[in-house]
Design a protein around this motif. Structure first.
Motif, PDB file in Angstrom:
ATOM      1  N   ILE A  51       0.818  -1.216   0.000  1.00 38.25           N
ATOM      2  CA  ILE A  51       0.000   0.000   0.000  1.00 38.25           C
ATOM      3  C   ILE A  51       0.849   1.263   0.000  1.00 38.25           C
ATOM      4  N   GLU A  52       2.159   1.126   0.191  1.00 37.35           N
ATOM      5  CA  GLU A  52       3.027   2.304   0.183  1.00 37.35           C
ATOM      6  C   GLU A  52       4.084   2.167  -0.907  1.00 37.35           C
ATOM      7  N   PRO A  53       4.402   3.261  -1.574  1.00 41.63           N
ATOM      8  CA  PRO A  53       5.363   3.182  -2.684  1.00 41.63           C
ATOM      9  C   PRO A  53       6.781   2.944  -2.190  1.00 41.63           C
ATOM     10  N   LEU A  54       7.566   2.294  -3.028  1.00 37.16           N
ATOM     11  CA  LEU A  54       8.971   2.052  -2.734  1.00 37.16           C
ATOM     12  C   LEU A  54       9.720   3.385  -2.674  1.00 37.16           C
ATOM     13  N   PRO A  55      10.408   3.673  -1.556  1.00 36.68           N
ATOM     14  CA  PRO A  55      11.164   4.930  -1.496  1.00 36.68           C
ATOM     15  C   PRO A  55      12.385   4.900  -2.416  1.00 36.68           C
ATOM     16  N   GLN A  56      12.762   6.060  -2.879  1.00 35.91           N
ATOM     17  CA  GLN A  56      14.020   6.260  -3.596  1.00 35.91           C
ATOM     18  C   GLN A  56      14.956   6.980  -2.628  1.00 35.91           C
ATOM     19  N   MET A  57      16.067   6.354  -2.287  1.00 33.46           N
ATOM     20  CA  MET A  57      16.958   6.944  -1.305  1.00 33.46           C
ATOM     21  C   MET A  57      17.634   8.183  -1.903  1.00 33.46           C
ATOM     22  N   PRO A  58      17.922   9.186  -1.065  1.00 31.38           N
ATOM     23  CA  PRO A  58      18.641  10.361  -1.574  1.00 31.38           C
ATOM     24  C   PRO A  58      20.021   9.976  -2.083  1.00 31.38           C
ATOM     25  N   LYS A  59      20.577  10.815  -2.945  1.00 35.72           N
ATOM     26  CA  LYS A  59      21.863  10.499  -3.555  1.00 35.72           C
ATOM     27  C   LYS A  59      22.893  11.557  -3.184  1.00 35.72           C
ATOM     28  N   LEU A  60      24.108  11.097  -2.882  1.00 36.08           N
ATOM     29  CA  LEU A  60      25.252  11.968  -2.659  1.00 36.08           C
ATOM     30  C   LEU A  60      26.301  11.652  -3.715  1.00 36.08           C
ATOM     31  N   TYR A  61      26.819  12.672  -4.374  1.00 38.77           N
ATOM     32  CA  TYR A  61      27.830  12.455  -5.392  1.00 38.77           C
ATOM     33  C   TYR A  61      29.220  12.541  -4.770  1.00 38.77           C
ATOM     34  N   GLY A  62      30.017  11.523  -5.043  1.00 39.42           N
ATOM     35  CA  GLY A  62      31.364  11.454  -4.491  1.00 39.42           C
ATOM     36  C   GLY A  62      32.395  12.143  -5.354  1.00 39.42           C
ATOM     37  N   TYR A  63      31.982  13.160  -6.088  1.00 37.76           N
ATOM     38  CA  TYR A  63      32.881  13.910  -6.959  1.00 37.76           C
ATOM     39  C   TYR A  63      32.177  15.211  -7.347  1.00 37.76           C
ATOM     40  N   SER A  64      32.932  16.148  -7.875  1.00 44.05           N
ATOM     41  CA  SER A  64      32.365  17.354  -8.464  1.00 44.05           C
ATOM     42  C   SER A  64      32.907  17.475  -9.887  1.00 44.05           C
ATOM     43  N   ILE A  65      32.244  18.264 -10.700  1.00 46.16           N
ATOM     44  CA  ILE A  65      32.695  18.493 -12.071  1.00 46.16           C
ATOM     45  C   ILE A  65      33.208  19.930 -12.173  1.00 46.16           C
ATOM     46  N   VAL A  66      34.474  20.060 -12.481  1.00 43.71           N
ATOM     47  CA  VAL A  66      35.102  21.361 -12.630  1.00 43.71           C
ATOM     48  C   VAL A  66      35.675  21.438 -14.049  1.00 43.71           C
ATOM     49  N   LYS A  67      35.139  22.381 -14.840  1.00 45.07           N
ATOM     50  CA  LYS A  67      35.565  22.533 -16.229  1.00 45.07           C
ATOM     51  C   LYS A  67      35.517  21.196 -16.977  1.00 45.07           C
ATOM     52  N   ARG A  68      34.405  20.493 -16.750  1.00 39.64           N
ATOM     53  CA  ARG A  68      34.078  19.239 -17.423  1.00 39.64           C
ATOM     54  C   ARG A  68      34.925  18.055 -16.953  1.00 39.64           C
ATOM     55  N   TRP A  69      35.727  18.262 -15.903  1.00 38.28           N
ATOM     56  CA  TRP A  69      36.550  17.170 -15.376  1.00 38.28           C
ATOM     57  C   TRP A  69      36.111  16.838 -13.958  1.00 38.28           C
ATOM     58  N   PRO A  70      36.012  15.538 -13.616  1.00 35.91           N
ATOM     59  CA  PRO A  70      35.629  15.169 -12.252  1.00 35.91           C
ATOM     60  C   PRO A  70      36.764  15.413 -11.262  1.00 35.91           C
ATOM     61  N   LYS A  71      36.409  15.936 -10.110  1.00 35.69           N
ATOM     62  CA  LYS A  71      37.381  16.231  -9.065  1.00 35.69           C
ATOM     63  C   LYS A  71      36.952  15.582  -7.754  1.00 35.69           C
ATOM     64  N   SER A  72      37.936  15.306  -6.906  1.00 35.91           N
ATOM     65  CA  SER A  72      37.663  14.722  -5.593  1.00 35.91           C
ATOM     66  C   SER A  72      36.927  15.720  -4.701  1.00 35.91           C
ATOM     67  N   VAL A  73      36.111  15.177  -3.822  1.00 33.54           N
ATOM     68  CA  VAL A  73      35.418  16.000  -2.832  1.00 33.54           C
ATOM     69  C   VAL A  73      35.528  15.320  -1.477  1.00 33.54           C
ATOM     70  N   THR A  74      35.142  16.067  -0.447  1.00 35.63           N
ATOM     71  CA  THR A  74      35.026  15.506   0.899  1.00 35.63           C
ATOM     72  C   THR A  74      33.576  15.624   1.344  1.00 35.63           C
ATOM     73  N   LEU A  75      32.981  14.507   1.694  1.00 34.75           N
ATOM     74  CA  LEU A  75      31.627  14.483   2.233  1.00 34.75           C
ATOM     75  C   LEU A  75      31.693  14.324   3.744  1.00 34.75           C
ATOM     76  N   THR A  76      30.746  14.928   4.436  1.00 35.68           N
ATOM     77  CA  THR A  76      30.588  14.703   5.869  1.00 35.68           C
ATOM     78  C   THR A  76      29.254  14.014   6.077  1.00 35.68           C
ATOM     79  N   ILE A  77      29.300  12.802   6.601  1.00 35.32           N
ATOM     80  CA  ILE A  77      28.091  11.993   6.795  1.00 35.32           C
ATOM     81  C   ILE A  77      28.019  11.586   8.261  1.00 35.32           C
TER      82      ILE A  77
END
Length: 577
Positions: free
Chosen positions: A42-68
């Protein structure tokens, strides 16, 4: 016996003093009645939120730091169930979810994650102080995060002894740093992250400390033409749970041998099946192909999944690796911690609804048959009109190097034991008859290939998980005259002395086609020897690890039935140069 009982009472008092809050005892019948009162689908399947483990800088992927962080919060498992107190991952309490956010990384782009513990002073579930367990001096809930299937330096692997409490007030003996580095050097595939605290893994994961992690490589994966995008590429994170009438998670607080371990039980089996944090949800789907990344995050429950109208699973990957080519199968057996990457083509359905069902007995494979509640997982509701679908099931995927046991430089015998009291009930489980705290005996070299002959002398199937390494079962051979061999092993703990080659001459079980790739979980059949090829290097490039894998605190290998791992089917593993 009197002194043993007094000692256990003493430990129980200690446990209560440091925060154990056992719920009132509930019978299986009451738990089934509560779960059975929840209307399915009776309840819809949840879609979990997404965190990206990179950023795009001038079309190139770069490392990031996440705090979880890890937070205590309320979670609604079902419309008709009161809110449940859980532990959950998230970037803040408001966005924390059960399961936690899906982390999406890119192959070759390192990700840094600062893991923070915001958990309360007392645990929401009972825990047993008489098994090897983290015990902080100042109270609080210890936690540490392991990226399951990750190829990571030892300091970032999430050692069971690297736990920490809120604000890092107390730390385990192997704790080194708050920020972990995940180099993401391995091939693309499916991983997940979860708590890995000594003696508390089963309670912390049961409380909710789980989340999915994906390593992507578009250059490799896009040509496959598999279903893609958030609508058609979904995670299904399976976890069984029992609930009290007030909505609280229920975990039995009376041990099967209470005079020895007042709380520990050999397996936890919940009465309700949750998917992405909802009990028996549904998913509205179009009449087209979908990709599902199925993770079994249960403590001990195996799933034998099938689709009620006979639709096939097209399995494209197992754990963190693709298969050489898709495998069509009407069923999949998924052990705890195991992942399967599948495509379902709903355009082939002759019905408007399809149930995802489970027929695995519990414990697996010789326990109680699945019933009306745990035999159901979720429902797919198929729309009437066929949409445009340009995805496909490719004819081939990835051909990693074959599992060749003859290239191994070392052959090890690994034996799984279960010990019982005079009542015939389990008291603890060991690997090679040794405790977790006993000296290291498995010392592979980086870059090497080994063969592990894994002997299962228990009645259960065990999901064997090696940290860092990838592995593949190549042969499963029955042990004949098992009683004689078992008695010899119990007395001598020496497979060669007990003539394992003379006993491993029975029938052979086939390795399922959908498991013939490099995995991080291998099922170990009871009463059999499973021959496992283990690689300590990157399988897609044959390269060495780009970090010092010989550093402290090393790694571990263990059974991933969490109740077994905690008491104490886990051993240290130290790579040596």
């Amino acid at each position: 016996m009197r002194s043993t009982s007094l000692l256990s009472i003493f430990y129980l008092i200690i446990g209560l003093a440091v925060g154990t809050r056992p719920p009132p005892p509930l019978t299986e019948q009451i738990l089934q009645k509560i779960a059975g009162s929840l209307q399915m689908y009776i309840e819809p399947l949840p879609q979990m939120p997404k965190l990206y483990g990179y950023s795009i800088v001038k079309r190139w992927p770069k490392s990031v730091t996440l705090t979880i962080g890890m937070f205590e919060k309320k979670w609604k498992f079902h419309r008709d169930l009161p809110p449940t107190t859980v532990f959950a991952f998230g970037t803040c309490p408001d966005t924390a979810t059960f399961p936690g956010p899906t982390i999406e990384a890119l192959q070759g782009v390192p990700l840094h994650v600062t893991w923070q513990n915001h958990l309360p002073h007392s645990h929401i579930l009972p825990w047993d102080p008489t098994i090897p367990v983290a015990k902080p001096k100042h109270g609080g809930v210890p936690a540490v995060v392991h990226l399951h299937g990750g190829v990571d330096e030892p300091q970032s692997d999430g050692s069971a002894l690297a736990w920490f409490t809120a604000g890092y007030r107390d730390t385990g003996p192997k704790w080194t740093q708050p920020t972990y580095t995940y180099p993401n050097v391995q091939h693309p595939g499916n991983l997940w992250y979860h708590d890995h605290t000594l003696g508390l893994t089963r309670a912390n994961i049961l409380a909710g400390l789980i989340g999915a992690y994906v390593v992507r490589n578009p250059h490799v994966e896009v040509p496959f033409g598999l279903p893609s995008g958030d609508a058609f590429d979904r995670h299904l994170i399976l976890a069984d749970r029992s609930f009290a009438a007030d909505g609280s998670l229920y975990m039995n607080n009376t041990g099967d041998n209470p005079s020895i371990h007042p709380q520990w039980q050999p397996e936890y089996f919940g009465e309700a099946i949750t998917v992405n944090g909802k009990a028996w949800p549904f998913l509205a789907v179009q009449r087209r192909k979908y990709r599902f990344r199925i993770i079994n995050a249960s403590n001990a429950r195996y799933f034998k999944l099938a689709l009620s109208n006979g639709l096939m699973f097209y399995i494209v990957g197992s754990d963190s690796s693709y298969l050489p080519k898709p495998v069509a199968s009407p069923t999949i057996v998924v052990s705890p911690a195991e992942t399967f990457d599948v495509v379902i083509d709903f355009s082939k359905s002759t019905t408007s609804t399809v149930e995802l069902t489970n027929s695995a007995s519990y414990p697996y494979p010789n326990g109680t048959a699945a019933g009306q509640l745990n035999g159901k997982v979720m429902r797919f509701v198929i729309s009437a009109d066929p949409p445009t679908d340009d995805s496909r099931i490719p004819s081939s995927l990835v051909n990693y190097p074959a599992a060749n046991e003859w290239e191994a430089t070392v052959r090890r015998y690994i034996t799984m034991y279960e010990y019982q009291s005079s009542t015939g009930k389990p008291t603890h489980l060991y690997i090679n008859g040794k405790r977790f705290e006993d000296p290291v005996t498995e010392t592979p070299r980086p870059g090497s290939t080994e063969v592990w002959e894994v002997i299962n002398l228990t009645g259960d199937n065990h999901p064997l998980h090696l940290h860092l390494a990838t592995s593949q079962a190549v042969r499963v051979t029955e042990l004949v005259d098992l009683t004689t061999f078992g008695n010899c092993m119990t007395a001598n703990n020496d497979a060669v002395k007990c003539n394992v080659t003379g006993h491993a001459v029975g029938k052979k079980l086939p390795v399922p086609e959908y498991e013939k790739t490099w995995k991080n979980v291998v099922k170990i059949e009871p009463g059999y020897v499973t021959t496992v090829v283990v690689k300590f290097r990157l399988i897609d490039t044959n390269a060495s690890y780009p970090f010092d894998a010989t550093a402290e605190p090393g790694y571990v290998y263990h059974c991933h039935i969490l109740d077994h791992e905690d008491n104490a089917m886990i051993r240290p593993m130290m790579l040596v140069s």
